[in-house]
Design an enzyme around this catalytic site. Structure first.
Site, PDB file in Angstrom:
ATOM      1  N   TYR A 268      18.871  42.850  12.871  1.00 28.37           N
ATOM      2  CA  TYR A 268      17.624  42.433  12.143  1.00 28.37           C
ATOM      3  C   TYR A 268      18.382  42.374  10.648  1.00 28.37           C
ATOM      4  O   TYR A 268      18.123  41.760   9.589  1.00 28.37           O
ATOM      5  CB  TYR A 268      16.588  43.258  11.804  1.00 28.37           C
ATOM      6  CG  TYR A 268      15.540  42.779  13.299  1.00 28.37           C
ATOM      7  CD1 TYR A 268      14.749  41.797  13.006  1.00 28.37           C
ATOM      8  CD2 TYR A 268      15.760  43.611  14.270  1.00 28.37           C
ATOM      9  CE1 TYR A 268      13.935  41.378  14.299  1.00 28.37           C
ATOM     10  CE2 TYR A 268      14.876  43.223  15.335  1.00 28.37           C
ATOM     11  CZ  TYR A 268      14.014  42.250  15.297  1.00 28.37           C
ATOM     12  OH  TYR A 268      13.234  41.843  16.373  1.00 28.37           O
TER      13      TYR A 268
ATOM     14  N   LYS B 133      16.191  38.330  21.041  1.00 36.41           N
ATOM     15  CA  LYS B 133      17.547  38.627  20.520  1.00 36.41           C
ATOM     16  C   LYS B 133      17.730  40.240  21.043  1.00 36.41           C
ATOM     17  O   LYS B 133      17.078  40.684  21.479  1.00 36.41           O
ATOM     18  CB  LYS B 133      17.190  38.969  18.811  1.00 36.41           C
ATOM     19  CG  LYS B 133      15.951  39.618  18.577  1.00 36.41           C
ATOM     20  CD  LYS B 133      15.540  41.180  18.967  1.00 36.41           C
ATOM     21  CE  LYS B 133      16.426  42.133  18.945  1.00 36.41           C
ATOM     22  NZ  LYS B 133      15.789  43.372  19.235  1.00 36.41           N
TER      23      LYS B 133
HETATM   24  P1  NAD Z   1      11.237  46.548  28.106  1.00 34.92           P
HETATM   25  O1  NAD Z   1      12.094  47.666  28.778  1.00 34.92           O
HETATM   26  O2  NAD Z   1       9.838  46.863  27.688  1.00 34.92           O
HETATM   27  O3  NAD Z   1      10.877  45.344  29.374  1.00 34.92           O
HETATM   28  C1  NAD Z   1      11.869  45.035  29.952  1.00 34.92           C
HETATM   29  C2  NAD Z   1      11.443  43.923  31.194  1.00 34.92           C
HETATM   30  O4  NAD Z   1      12.710  43.519  32.144  1.00 34.92           O
HETATM   31  C3  NAD Z   1      10.548  45.063  32.157  1.00 34.92           C
HETATM   32  O5  NAD Z   1       9.530  44.402  32.657  1.00 34.92           O
HETATM   33  C4  NAD Z   1      11.568  45.198  33.498  1.00 34.92           C
HETATM   34  O6  NAD Z   1      11.020  45.411  34.559  1.00 34.92           O
HETATM   35  C5  NAD Z   1      12.385  44.091  33.252  1.00 34.92           C
HETATM   36  N1  NAD Z   1      13.627  44.038  34.116  1.00 34.92           N
HETATM   37  C6  NAD Z   1      14.090  43.060  34.740  1.00 34.92           C
HETATM   38  N2  NAD Z   1      15.501  43.540  35.129  1.00 34.92           N
HETATM   39  C7  NAD Z   1      15.626  44.874  34.880  1.00 34.92           C
HETATM   40  C8  NAD Z   1      16.780  45.617  34.933  1.00 34.92           C
HETATM   41  N3  NAD Z   1      17.837  45.393  35.468  1.00 34.92           N
HETATM   42  N4  NAD Z   1      16.715  46.985  33.996  1.00 34.92           N
HETATM   43  C9  NAD Z   1      15.419  46.922  33.197  1.00 34.92           C
HETATM   44  N5  NAD Z   1      14.836  46.173  33.221  1.00 34.92           N
HETATM   45  C10 NAD Z   1      14.640  45.068  33.858  1.00 34.92           C
HETATM   46  O7  NAD Z   1      11.731  45.776  27.089  1.00 34.92           O
HETATM   47  P2  NAD Z   1      11.476  44.902  25.782  1.00 34.92           P
HETATM   48  O8  NAD Z   1      11.195  45.962  24.561  1.00 34.92           O
HETATM   49  O9  NAD Z   1      10.300  44.037  26.383  1.00 34.92           O
HETATM   50  O10 NAD Z   1      12.513  44.089  25.441  1.00 34.92           O
HETATM   51  C11 NAD Z   1      13.123  42.953  26.069  1.00 34.92           C
HETATM   52  C12 NAD Z   1      13.897  41.671  25.243  1.00 34.92           C
HETATM   53  O11 NAD Z   1      12.979  41.607  24.067  1.00 34.92           O
HETATM   54  C13 NAD Z   1      15.280  42.686  24.602  1.00 34.92           C
HETATM   55  O12 NAD Z   1      16.016  41.687  24.601  1.00 34.92           O
HETATM   56  C14 NAD Z   1      14.748  42.975  23.348  1.00 34.92           C
HETATM   57  O13 NAD Z   1      15.612  43.066  22.386  1.00 34.92           O
HETATM   58  C15 NAD Z   1      13.626  41.990  22.979  1.00 34.92           C
HETATM   59  N6  NAD Z   1      12.770  42.485  21.902  1.00 34.92           N
HETATM   60  C16 NAD Z   1      12.373  41.582  20.850  1.00 34.92           C
HETATM   61  C17 NAD Z   1      11.646  42.079  19.938  1.00 34.92           C
HETATM   62  C18 NAD Z   1      11.355  41.279  18.575  1.00 34.92           C
HETATM   63  O14 NAD Z   1      10.713  41.708  17.873  1.00 34.92           O
HETATM   64  N7  NAD Z   1      11.955  39.933  18.493  1.00 34.92           N
HETATM   65  C19 NAD Z   1      10.968  43.327  20.187  1.00 34.92           C
HETATM   66  C20 NAD Z   1      11.105  43.840  21.219  1.00 34.92           C
HETATM   67  C21 NAD Z   1      11.934  43.481  22.279  1.00 34.92           C
END
Ligand code: NAD
Length: 380
Positions: A233, A146
């Site tokens: 959410y 999401k």
């Molecule tokens: P994060 O910043 O921790 O991780 C993002 C990942 O994407 C990194 O590994 C990064 O290297 C990679 N990436 C690839 N191309 C990129 C770019 N151009 N710029 C930045 N990063 C890039 O983020 P996250 O917290 O893991 O979130 C990722 C997704 O998961 C989002 O869509 C977020 O909304 C979703 N999420 C959902 C929940 C949930 O409870 N369902 C919780 C956290 C995150």
């Protein structure tokens, strides 16, 4: 996949023919292929489905990969990453073979990898569309985090790609698999305390102590601020309390007290969803404070879950007393549930269509806030 009647009749005739022949027969090619495709189908029915995580950031590292060590219907089979330095650790920790490791350039070759049944896109929001579409073209079922996308058009393209390629799409809406939120759905939708009269849903998290240059503060990558990340959410909570989408929204941005951090995305936003019969859900979401609540007043009672959206520590109460449910490993239940629906080739309870519906609501909230609080109708 279920076989149709004529296939079934032909197969019975053919098997009868073969059985009437004597032992030592060579099975003909069509029969072998029929057997192998049935065997393949059976294999998919019996085995744990292999998931490849795309993007090894915080959520994949701390929630999804550990959860995949406890799932029963699926397991962590592969990874897709743009950071080569992560690969060895992940391979060692999760016993992932070289052949199941991809980068963003060779990702499409995953189409030829039978170990991977499901691709789970866990990238910054604006990248979801590209990777879901590439996953669909690789003929893999897809889970997308999401928010599904950063605009309605991308969400529509993603759904179309999945439909055209005959694959399933589910959104990572973990709370649909979690007992407190499932109870809220029942209380609201089954009118356990009579008709819902009003809803309050807030989700905020103070990020001001974090580095301001992360992608969540970049509108191009995030699509917006706390609304896209956390407010979604609260939108979901209001909609599953009612069991139907809202018909209109009014919204406005909150005050910007940290302009150095919040110059691209909003710091906070307030909105009111309007449902049929004029029922209202009041919400806000902010990156500069902490709030976590889903509550409702109904004709003959009330309920409140707080925290409602956090991974753990949920607590709830109704006008009749404490809500007594275990806190569970939500991501385990979510991925097991989604894998099960994919295996049966059934639509997930959190399908791509739900992600698209929510994108329309989120965009209407922004449209209203941009227009200074104008009432915007939502058409589904
Ligand atoms: P994060 O910043 O921790 O991780 C993002 C990942 O994407 C990194 O590994 C990064 O290297 C990679 N990436 C690839 N191309 C990129 C770019 N151009 N710029 C930045 N990063 C890039 O983020 P996250 O917290 O893991 O979130 C990722 C997704 O998961 C989002 O869509 C977020 O909304 C979703 N999420 C959902 C929940 C949930 O409870 N369902 C919780 C956290 C995150």
């Amino acid at each position: 996949m279920e076989e149709n009647n004529s296939q079934s009749v032909q197969r019975r005739k053919f098997i009868k023919g073969v059985t009437l022949g004597v032992g030592g027969i060579m099975l003909s090619a069509p029969f072998m292929s029929l057997m192998s495709s049935r065997a393949a189908g059976r294999k998919k029915q019996d085995k744990k489905l292999g998931i490849a995580l795309v993007g090894l950031g915080g959520y994949s590292t701390h929630q999804l990969a550990p959860a995949l060590q406890e799932t029963e219907n699926c397991y962590l089979a592969g990874i897709v990453t743009g950071t080569p330095s992560k690969v060895d650790d992940w391979k060692r920790k999760y016993n992932i073979p070289d052949k199941n490791v991809y980068n963003y350039e060779n990702f499409d070759e995953i189409a030829n990898n039978d170990d991977i049944d499901i691709i789970y896109v866990v990238l910054p929001n604006a990248l979801h569309a590209e990777y879901v579409i590439r996953a669909a073209k690789a003929k893999k079922d897809v889970i997308c985090e999401k928010p599904m996308a950063t605009n309605v058009e991308d969400a529509q393209r993603m759904l179309e790609a999945c439909n055209e390629n005959g694959v399933q799409l589910a959104i990572g809406y973990r709370l649909h698999f979690e007992p407190f939120n499932k109870r809220v759905m029942e209380l609201g939708q089954q009118q356990v305390f009579g008709k819902v009269e009003s809803i309050t849903a807030n989700n905020s998290s103070d990020m001001t102590s974090e580095k301001p240059n992360i992608w969540r503060l970049d509108k191009k990558l995030a699509g917006g601020g706390p609304l896209m990340d956390l407010g979604i959410y609260a939108v979901q909570g209001a909609v599953y309390t009612m069991g139907k989408p809202p018909v209109a929204v009014t919204a406005n941005y909150g005050e910007v007290t940290k302009p150095l951090v919040f110059h691209d995305v909003e710091q906070s936003i307030n909105w009111e969803l309007e449902f049929e019969e004029g029922i209202k859900a009041k919400s806000n979401s902010s990156y500069a404070e902490d709030q976590n609540e889903l509550s409702a007043e109904a004709e003959d009672g009330w309920w409140k879950v707080s925290p409602a959206y956090a991974y753990e520590g949920k607590k709830g109460e109704t006008s009749e007393g404490k809500m007594d449910y275990p806190n569970i490993y939500e991501q385990v239940k979510q991925m097991d549930g989604q894998a099960e629906s994919f295996r049966k080739n059934e639509k997930s309870i959190v399908p791509g269509e739900m992600g698209l519906r929510d994108m329309k609501i989120l965009m209407a909230i922004y449209e209203s806030a941009e227009a200074g609080g104008k009432r915007v109708e939502i058409h589904n």
